[in-house]
Scaffold this motif. Structure first.
Motif, PDB file in Angstrom:
ATOM      1  N   SER A 259       0.830  -1.210   0.000  1.00 38.92           N
ATOM      2  CA  SER A 259       0.000   0.000   0.000  1.00 38.92           C
ATOM      3  C   SER A 259       0.863   1.257   0.000  1.00 38.92           C
ATOM      4  CB  SER A 259      -0.919   0.012   1.231  1.00 38.92           C
ATOM      5  OG  SER A 259      -1.776  -1.102   1.234  1.00 38.92           O
ATOM      6  N   SER A 260       1.889   1.257   0.867  1.00 37.86           N
ATOM      7  CA  SER A 260       2.754   2.438   0.975  1.00 37.86           C
ATOM      8  C   SER A 260       3.498   2.712  -0.327  1.00 37.86           C
ATOM      9  CB  SER A 260       3.757   2.258   2.119  1.00 37.86           C
ATOM     10  OG  SER A 260       3.090   2.122   3.353  1.00 37.86           O
ATOM     11  N   LEU A 261       4.019   1.661  -0.945  1.00 42.27           N
ATOM     12  CA  LEU A 261       4.754   1.829  -2.200  1.00 42.27           C
ATOM     13  C   LEU A 261       3.839   2.300  -3.327  1.00 42.27           C
ATOM     14  CD1 LEU A 261       7.040  -1.351  -2.056  1.00 42.27           C
ATOM     15  CD2 LEU A 261       7.786   1.032  -1.850  1.00 42.27           C
ATOM     16  N   ALA A 262       2.649   1.680  -3.406  1.00 41.87           N
ATOM     17  CA  ALA A 262       1.708   2.059  -4.462  1.00 41.87           C
ATOM     18  C   ALA A 262       1.226   3.494  -4.282  1.00 41.87           C
ATOM     19  CB  ALA A 262       0.525   1.091  -4.463  1.00 41.87           C
ATOM     20  N   GLU A 263       0.950   3.873  -3.039  1.00 42.14           N
ATOM     21  CA  GLU A 263       0.475   5.235  -2.777  1.00 42.14           C
ATOM     22  C   GLU A 263       1.565   6.273  -3.044  1.00 42.14           C
ATOM     23  OE1 GLU A 263      -0.882   4.883   1.225  1.00 42.14           O
ATOM     24  OE2 GLU A 263      -2.861   4.107   0.645  1.00 42.14           O
ATOM     25  N   ALA A 264       2.824   5.817  -3.000  1.00 39.26           N
ATOM     26  CA  ALA A 264       3.947   6.712  -3.308  1.00 39.26           C
ATOM     27  C   ALA A 264       4.197   6.801  -4.816  1.00 39.26           C
ATOM     28  CB  ALA A 264       5.208   6.229  -2.596  1.00 39.26           C
ATOM     29  N   GLY A 265       3.362   6.127  -5.588  1.00 43.51           N
ATOM     30  CA  GLY A 265       3.481   6.200  -7.036  1.00 43.51           C
ATOM     31  C   GLY A 265       4.401   5.173  -7.656  1.00 43.51           C
ATOM     32  N   LYS A 266       4.849   4.197  -6.872  1.00 44.52           N
ATOM     33  CA  LYS A 266       5.724   3.155  -7.401  1.00 44.52           C
ATOM     34  C   LYS A 266       4.899   2.057  -8.071  1.00 44.52           C
ATOM     35  CE  LYS A 266       9.249   5.259  -5.584  1.00 44.52           C
ATOM     36  NZ  LYS A 266      10.217   5.987  -6.449  1.00 44.52           N
ATOM     37  N   GLU A 267       5.494   1.441  -9.081  1.00 40.91           N
ATOM     38  CA  GLU A 267       4.829   0.323  -9.741  1.00 40.91           C
ATOM     39  C   GLU A 267       5.137  -0.950  -8.963  1.00 40.91           C
ATOM     40  OE1 GLU A 267       3.947  -1.359 -14.223  1.00 40.91           O
ATOM     41  OE2 GLU A 267       5.683  -0.087 -13.857  1.00 40.91           O
TER      42      GLU A 267
END
Length: 223
Positions: free
Chosen positions: A24-32
């Motif tokens: 969730s944290s990575l995706a919300e930071a815009g990471k694929e």
């Protein structure tokens, strides 16, 4: 089978509490992020944040290759509780040539094996406990935090019962089955707890253990 062949920055295997929070944290930071789990409900939930979320019924090397996870720059294996699955899955990912493989461990022994096969190792519960211990010692906001029905993290002020004793001599671990994760002495906090670390009256320690064992130790200090 799945058709994900383009390079993806992060791959996450396992959607327990740690894996889900990480994804969730990575995706919300815009990471694929490419996420794999055998729980369809969890995969549906994480699809609100990333389209690259796949249900996999097994973690064999063939299945992993079909998902395209070998194309990730970094893969995090978040299967700490099932030790055999954790180690085998980590080994499979490493053998695929993924540049960076990180694996979650819940014990030092598991971590040692994961390191030997070439993974970076993280201990989320231990690290979280230390951060919480530091917060407890610095703020004095609360006496304990319950981790589940039986296990708690508790801050305890030491009395003359253990003054002048080392951690080993005090019997905190052997007799009361408690792990000390932090000690504050004269305003200075350490999380490097060794058996020969000396304890003094008025020191604060933060322990992790069974609630009943914590209660018994506190009663001993007051007796």
């Amino acid at each position: 089978m799945f058709g994900h062949k383009a390079a993806i920055e992060f791959g996450i295997i396992g959607l327990g509490h740690f894996g889900y929070a990480l994804a969730s944290s990575l995706a919300e930071a815009g990471k694929e992020v490419l996420v794999l789990d055998n729980n369809e409900k969890k995969i549906k939930q994480i699809r609100n944040l990333t389209d690259n979320a796949l249900v996999v019924n097994d973690l064999s090397k063939e299945t992993l290759l079909d998902t395209g996870i070998q194309n990730c720059d970094t893969v995090i294996v978040c299967i700490g509780e099932k030790i055999d699955v954790s180690i085998l899955t980590t080994l499979n990912v490493i053998s695929m040539g993924v540049p960076r493989v990180i694996a979650k461990a819940i014990s030092q022994e598991q971590g040692n094996v994961l390191e030997k096969i070439g993974a970076e190792v993280v201990y989320p519960e231990h690290d979280m406990a230390i951060r919480l211990a530091n917060r407890l010692l610095s703020s004095r906001v609360m006496d304990y935090i319950a981790l589940n029905n039986d296990i708690s993290i508790s801050e305890i002020k030491l009395t003359d019962k253990v003054a002048g004793q080392t951690v080993l001599e005090s019997g905190v671990r052997k007799k009361y089955k408690l792990n000390i994760i932090a000690l504050e002495h004269e305003g200075k906090t350490t999380t490097y707890i060794t058996p020969d670390l000396l304890m003094s009256k008025g020191d604060y320690i933060v322990v992790v253990g069974n609630k009943e064992d914590i209660r018994k130790f506190e009663e001993y200090l007051r007796s």
